[in-house]
Design an enzyme around this catalytic site. Structure first.
Site, PDB file in Angstrom:
ATOM      1  N   LYS A 107      -8.290  -3.159   1.450  1.00  0.00           N
ATOM      2  CA  LYS A 107      -8.227  -2.232   2.574  1.00  0.00           C
ATOM      3  C   LYS A 107      -9.142  -1.030   2.358  1.00  0.00           C
ATOM      4  O   LYS A 107      -9.553  -0.386   3.323  1.00  0.00           O
ATOM      5  CB  LYS A 107      -6.789  -1.784   2.811  1.00  0.00           C
ATOM      6  CG  LYS A 107      -5.882  -2.914   3.297  1.00  0.00           C
ATOM      7  CD  LYS A 107      -6.444  -3.611   4.537  1.00  0.00           C
ATOM      8  CE  LYS A 107      -5.492  -4.669   5.073  1.00  0.00           C
ATOM      9  NZ  LYS A 107      -6.084  -5.444   6.197  1.00  0.00           N
TER      10      LYS A 107
ATOM     11  N   ARG B  54       0.831  -1.194   0.000  1.00  0.00           N
ATOM     12  CA  ARG B  54       0.000   0.000   0.000  1.00  0.00           C
ATOM     13  C   ARG B  54       0.873   1.255   0.000  1.00  0.00           C
ATOM     14  O   ARG B  54       2.028   1.230   0.403  1.00  0.00           O
ATOM     15  CB  ARG B  54      -0.906   0.019   1.237  1.00  0.00           C
ATOM     16  CG  ARG B  54      -1.960  -1.067   1.267  1.00  0.00           C
ATOM     17  CD  ARG B  54      -2.846  -0.943   2.500  1.00  0.00           C
ATOM     18  NE  ARG B  54      -2.059  -0.971   3.728  1.00  0.00           N
ATOM     19  CZ  ARG B  54      -1.756   0.096   4.460  1.00  0.00           C
ATOM     20  NH1 ARG B  54      -2.176   1.302   4.094  1.00  0.00           N
ATOM     21  NH2 ARG B  54      -1.047  -0.010   5.571  1.00  0.00           N
TER      22      ARG B  54
ATOM     23  N   ARG C  97       2.515 -12.358  -1.454  1.00  0.00           N
ATOM     24  CA  ARG C  97       1.175 -12.647  -0.939  1.00  0.00           C
ATOM     25  C   ARG C  97       0.509 -13.776  -1.709  1.00  0.00           C
ATOM     26  O   ARG C  97       0.750 -13.973  -2.905  1.00  0.00           O
ATOM     27  CB  ARG C  97       0.295 -11.408  -1.059  1.00  0.00           C
ATOM     28  CG  ARG C  97       0.701 -10.255  -0.168  1.00  0.00           C
ATOM     29  CD  ARG C  97       0.128 -10.404   1.216  1.00  0.00           C
ATOM     30  NE  ARG C  97       0.441  -9.268   2.076  1.00  0.00           N
ATOM     31  CZ  ARG C  97      -0.106  -9.062   3.253  1.00  0.00           C
ATOM     32  NH1 ARG C  97      -1.028  -9.899   3.703  1.00  0.00           N
ATOM     33  NH2 ARG C  97       0.233  -8.029   3.987  1.00  0.00           N
TER      34      ARG C  97
ATOM     35  N   SER D 111      -0.129  -6.392   9.857  1.00  0.00           N
ATOM     36  CA  SER D 111       0.441  -7.365   8.928  1.00  0.00           C
ATOM     37  C   SER D 111       1.827  -7.785   9.408  1.00  0.00           C
ATOM     38  O   SER D 111       2.652  -6.958   9.794  1.00  0.00           O
ATOM     39  CB  SER D 111       0.547  -6.755   7.534  1.00  0.00           C
ATOM     40  OG  SER D 111      -0.718  -6.473   7.011  1.00  0.00           O
TER      41      SER D 111
ATOM     42  N   ASP E  65      -8.583 -11.742   8.739  1.00  0.00           N
ATOM     43  CA  ASP E  65      -8.073 -10.378   8.769  1.00  0.00           C
ATOM     44  C   ASP E  65      -9.060  -9.309   9.236  1.00  0.00           C
ATOM     45  O   ASP E  65      -8.658  -8.370   9.910  1.00  0.00           O
ATOM     46  CB  ASP E  65      -7.563  -9.997   7.376  1.00  0.00           C
ATOM     47  CG  ASP E  65      -6.688  -8.760   7.386  1.00  0.00           C
ATOM     48  OD1 ASP E  65      -5.836  -8.648   8.280  1.00  0.00           O
ATOM     49  OD2 ASP E  65      -6.856  -7.902   6.509  1.00  0.00           O
TER      50      ASP E  65
ATOM     51  N   HIS F 106      -9.553  -5.121  13.048  1.00  0.00           N
ATOM     52  CA  HIS F 106      -8.468  -5.670  12.225  1.00  0.00           C
ATOM     53  C   HIS F 106      -7.939  -6.899  12.958  1.00  0.00           C
ATOM     54  O   HIS F 106      -6.992  -6.838  13.730  1.00  0.00           O
ATOM     55  CB  HIS F 106      -7.359  -4.624  12.050  1.00  0.00           C
ATOM     56  CG  HIS F 106      -6.268  -5.056  11.132  1.00  0.00           C
ATOM     57  ND1 HIS F 106      -4.964  -4.650  11.285  1.00  0.00           N
ATOM     58  CD2 HIS F 106      -6.283  -5.843  10.030  1.00  0.00           C
ATOM     59  CE1 HIS F 106      -4.218  -5.170  10.332  1.00  0.00           C
ATOM     60  NE2 HIS F 106      -4.996  -5.904   9.565  1.00  0.00           N
TER      61      HIS F 106
ATOM     62  N   LYS G 273      -1.479 -12.887  12.490  1.00  0.00           N
ATOM     63  CA  LYS G 273      -2.934 -13.095  12.508  1.00  0.00           C
ATOM     64  C   LYS G 273      -3.345 -14.280  11.645  1.00  0.00           C
ATOM     65  O   LYS G 273      -4.072 -15.168  12.079  1.00  0.00           O
ATOM     66  CB  LYS G 273      -3.670 -11.852  11.991  1.00  0.00           C
ATOM     67  CG  LYS G 273      -3.603 -10.640  12.862  1.00  0.00           C
ATOM     68  CD  LYS G 273      -4.595  -9.574  12.428  1.00  0.00           C
ATOM     69  CE  LYS G 273      -4.706  -9.374  10.945  1.00  0.00           C
ATOM     70  NZ  LYS G 273      -3.442  -9.002  10.298  1.00  0.00           N
ATOM     71  N   THR G 274      -2.910 -14.256  10.391  1.00  0.00           N
ATOM     72  CA  THR G 274      -3.296 -15.316   9.461  1.00  0.00           C
ATOM     73  C   THR G 274      -2.707 -16.648   9.887  1.00  0.00           C
ATOM     74  O   THR G 274      -3.380 -17.685   9.898  1.00  0.00           O
ATOM     75  CB  THR G 274      -2.845 -14.959   8.037  1.00  0.00           C
ATOM     76  OG1 THR G 274      -3.456 -13.735   7.649  1.00  0.00           O
ATOM     77  CG2 THR G 274      -3.236 -16.047   7.050  1.00  0.00           C
TER      78      THR G 274
END
Length: 533
Positions: free
Chosen positions: A200, A58, A322, A238, A257, A220, A242-243
């Protein structure tokens, strides 16, 4: 005020705008269309591999929100939510539609929000089939009856990577941009092919609509569910895990997410996962590794020489490689991504100072304090220019996605914890131990998994705890399958004096950051601040 839109793009008028339109193609067809145009290749697992060009993450400084009569009063304007005028938006909107006159586009109808009481319809328009494949995977996919009766009052994303703004004429900072317009329910994305801008963008939309209109906490975080129906939430930026930690073979995945906490439910915003895959392996992350198969979209990966086998350790293009795949690629994903009120909440932080414990339990006041603080280290590749961990405080573990003031979300979390006092809140450090970044070592994922598992299974309910010397968080003195000496971070440092100095430094950073929230915090939360020793 309910956010509205005039003259939305729909299935009829888009054909008058673009030269050719492909609507709601299935994933396999989108892969074939990408290959046909030479825009990607298949790896040996039949996943589609593409590159996103100049932008592999981003670009936060080029993300704007239109400032108008509605947004002016509710958006928390500043470095995160950068205002842009209605005139700039309208000018770019017209230019982008004109740009499509001789182009073929891929469009699709989708939803965001698995709980039907809160979901929003989204129409996405892309100029590459693989970007549309990303949207097929990441957003919720309507069934046939829903497609036939798709709402006309939803949001629209127009993503044209080839369209470059002229900053001197168009009013942007540079050629790329992402602009949210709440009154027009439209997101414009130009000059960047990084697909995460779309994901996002809608996340930011829900982060405004849900708290403002429905008093629902947008988060988030990832979420999963145990065999007894117990839901767990994992907050973090990120790269904090989390994932990885939510993809647990013993629990059903709700989502990886973005979620909402409504009155009676936890619900996923998405229909897929967007997993970081740098250094991915079948041994460390078997569920994510196995999800990379036919129709999965792999971004910015490289191959071993003279093969079509991905070298997941190679960061030549970016650290932010990704994998985008539909949630059903995870075998234990919950079919309808909705769960019950959480039993356990985990705040994930990547502590580059090596000070925080690998697991600690928080009081309600400490939970509020750490939620507002949102401490972590941004890891390489998640944003343009990040090449090594950088200390940051990101309110609610997702400040860059929050259109409203952070205290709005903190107040909602506090309300939820008041309503459900049996919820356990844990702070998990997935960063460094035995020293700071560059001296210590990253905490083993194996041990992090063991600590999370122990908390989920209630195996820490009856162990002894001790308070951290600075932060006061409660450190378990025993955890199954974890060495005792790892639990208290000071024990992992050879130089205890150096640890004390480092802990004081981090405590000072926390306190300096929290000054901005002091006037909104009650005495209980203020007493949860770290102390100097």
């Amino acid at each position: 005020m309910v956010i509205g839109l005039s003259n939305p793009i729909n299935k009829a008028n888009l054909h008058e705008i673009a030269a050719k339109v492909y609507w709601d193609l299935d994933a396999t067809t989108l892969v074939q269309e990408t290959l046909k145009r030479g825009q990607g290749v298949l790896n040996d697992q039949q996943a589609l591999c593409i590159t996103t060009g100049k932008f592999t993450g981003r670009s936060p400084k080029d993300r704007f929100i239109v400032k108008d009569n509605f947004s002016e009063k509710i958006i928390d304007w500043g470095d995160v939510n950068i205002p842009i005028s209605e005139e700039v938006f309208e000018g770019l909107y017209e230019k982008m539609l004109y740009f499509l006159a001789d182009k073929e586009v891929w469009a699709r109808h989708c939803y965001a929000g698995a709980d039907t009481a809160y979901r929003i319809p989204v129409t996405v328009i892309n100029t590459t089939p693989w970007a549309n494949l990303f949207c097929h995977h990441l957003f919720l996919r309507p069934n046939a009856p829903e497609l036939e009766n798709f709402p006309t009052d939803g949001w629209t994303i127009i993503q044209i990577p080839e369209f470059l703004a002229d900053p001197t004429v168009d009013g942007t900072r540079q050629e790329n941009f992402a602009i949210l317009n709440f009154s027009r329910r439209t997101i414009l994305i130009g000059g960047t092919a990084y697909t995460g801008e779309m994901k996002k963008g809608i996340f930011s939309v829900l982060n405004c609509i849900l708290p403002y209109q429905y008093d629902t906490l947008s988060m988030h975080c990832s979420a999963n569910e145990g065999k007894k129906g117990d839901t767990a939430l994992f907050f973090g930026l990120s790269g904090t895990g989390k994932t990885t930690l939510s993809a647990d073979p013993t629990r059903n995945l709700i989502g990886d997410d973005e979620h909402g906490w409504a009155q009676n439910s936890i619900f996923n915003f998405e229909g897929g996962c967007y997993a970081k895959c740098i250094d991915l392996s079948a041994e460390k992350e078997p569920e994510i590794y196995a999800a990379i198969k036919e129709t999965t979209l792999l971004e910015n990966v490289t191959f071993y020489e003279n093969t079509n086998t991905v070298d997941f350790s190679n960061a030549r293009i970016t650290e932010n490689t990704r994998a985008a795949y539909p949630i059903y690629h995870i075998p234990n994903a919950k079919e309808i991504s909705v769960g019950s009120i959480p039993r356990n909440i985990f705040f994930l932080t990547c502590d580059a100072f090596g000070v925080l414990p690998p697991i600690s339990k928080l009081t309600k006041a400490q939970a509020m304090y750490h939620f507002l603080s949102g401490y972590t280290a941004k890891v390489a590749g998640t944003e343009v220019g990040i090449v090594e961990p950088q200390t940051t405080f990101s309110a609610c573990f997702g400040r860059v996605f929050l259109p409203l003031h952070p205290t709005k979300y903190a107040e909602l979390l506090g309300k939820k914890l008041e309503q459900h006092p049996d919820v356990n809140v844990w702070l998990i450090n997935t960063g460094w131990t035995g020293g700071a970044y560059g001296e210590g070592k990253r905490i083993s994922l194996k041990y992090t998994r063991a600590m999370v598992q122990a908390a989920l299974e209630g195996k820490l309910d009856n162990v002894n705890f001790e308070a951290h010397q600075n932060f006061g968080v409660w450190i378990p003195q025993y955890c199954p399958n974890v060495p005792d000496e790892l639990l208290n971070p000071k024990d992992t440092w050879d130089d205890k004096g150096a640890y004390n100095r480092q802990a004081n430094t981090l405590a000072t950073l926390f306190n300096n950051n929290f000054n901005q929230y002091k006037e909104h915090a009650n005495e209980e939360i203020l007493l949860a601040a770290p102390k100097m020793i």
